[in-house]
Scaffold this motif. Structure first.
Motif, PDB file in Angstrom:
ATOM      1  N   ASN A   1     -47.844  82.264  22.831  1.00  0.00           N
ATOM      2  CA  ASN A   1     -47.078  83.421  23.280  1.00  0.00           C
ATOM      3  C   ASN A   1     -47.983  84.626  23.498  1.00  0.00           C
ATOM      4  O   ASN A   1     -47.768  85.412  24.425  1.00  0.00           O
ATOM      5  N   LEU A   2     -49.002  84.774  22.652  1.00  0.00           N
ATOM      6  CA  LEU A   2     -49.968  85.856  22.830  1.00  0.00           C
ATOM      7  C   LEU A   2     -50.749  85.660  24.124  1.00  0.00           C
ATOM      8  O   LEU A   2     -51.009  86.626  24.844  1.00  0.00           O
ATOM      9  N   ASP A   3     -51.095  84.417  24.437  1.00  0.00           N
ATOM     10  CA  ASP A   3     -51.766  84.122  25.704  1.00  0.00           C
ATOM     11  C   ASP A   3     -50.888  84.498  26.893  1.00  0.00           C
ATOM     12  O   ASP A   3     -51.353  85.124  27.848  1.00  0.00           O
ATOM     13  N   ARG A   4     -49.620  84.112  26.829  1.00  0.00           N
ATOM     14  CA  ARG A   4     -48.698  84.413  27.926  1.00  0.00           C
ATOM     15  C   ARG A   4     -48.511  85.922  28.087  1.00  0.00           C
ATOM     16  O   ARG A   4     -48.487  86.435  29.207  1.00  0.00           O
ATOM     17  N   LEU A   5     -48.372  86.626  26.962  1.00  0.00           N
ATOM     18  CA  LEU A   5     -48.195  88.074  27.012  1.00  0.00           C
ATOM     19  C   LEU A   5     -49.443  88.755  27.578  1.00  0.00           C
ATOM     20  O   LEU A   5     -49.341  89.698  28.371  1.00  0.00           O
TER      21      LEU A   5
ATOM     22  N   LEU B   1     -56.548  90.870  19.529  1.00  0.00           N
ATOM     23  CA  LEU B   1     -55.713  90.057  18.650  1.00  0.00           C
ATOM     24  C   LEU B   1     -55.985  88.561  18.790  1.00  0.00           C
ATOM     25  O   LEU B   1     -55.627  87.786  17.902  1.00  0.00           O
ATOM     26  N   HIS B   2     -56.603  88.148  19.871  1.00  0.00           N
ATOM     27  CA  HIS B   2     -56.886  86.729  20.073  1.00  0.00           C
ATOM     28  C   HIS B   2     -57.886  86.224  19.038  1.00  0.00           C
ATOM     29  O   HIS B   2     -58.793  86.944  18.622  1.00  0.00           O
ATOM     30  N   ARG B   3     -57.703  84.985  18.675  1.00  0.00           N
ATOM     31  CA  ARG B   3     -58.609  84.356  17.727  1.00  0.00           C
ATOM     32  C   ARG B   3     -59.826  83.858  18.486  1.00  0.00           C
ATOM     33  O   ARG B   3     -59.724  83.075  19.413  1.00  0.00           O
ATOM     34  N   GLY B   4     -60.968  84.320  18.090  1.00  0.00           N
ATOM     35  CA  GLY B   4     -62.202  83.851  18.692  1.00  0.00           C
ATOM     36  C   GLY B   4     -62.887  82.898  17.733  1.00  0.00           C
ATOM     37  O   GLY B   4     -62.261  82.319  16.849  1.00  0.00           O
TER      38      GLY B   4
END
Length: 77
Positions: free
Chosen positions: A51-55, A22-25
């Motif tokens: 928030n995605l990074d933290r999760l 799901l991360h944006r590359g």
């Protein structure tokens, strides 16, 4: 105990794969499929990405704990 650790490891492994995808590359990744294609021009990363990074970090730590626990269980058996 071993069954619970194995199930937890499988669940966290699948979650890690999904969260990393799901991360944006550089190419946008799968996050652009779910409405993540709109970029915020005010900051380098949006609140959703932070928030995605933290999760991802949290699930990664839980994943690591499961691996260590399984290793200890194997060593003590």
């Amino acid at each position: 105990m071993k069954l619970a650790l194995d199930i937890g490891l499988v669940i966290t492994s699948v979650l890690m794969v999904v969260l990393v995808l799901l991360h944006r590359g550089k190419g946008g990744g799968l996050s652009s499929l779910f409405g993540g294609g709109v970029q915020s021009s005010l900051s380098g990363s949006s609140v959703v990405e932070r928030n995605l990074d933290r999760l991802t970090i949290f699930v990664g730590l839980i994943w690591f704990i499961f691996i260590v626990a399984i290793g200890l269980d194997i060593k003590l058996s």
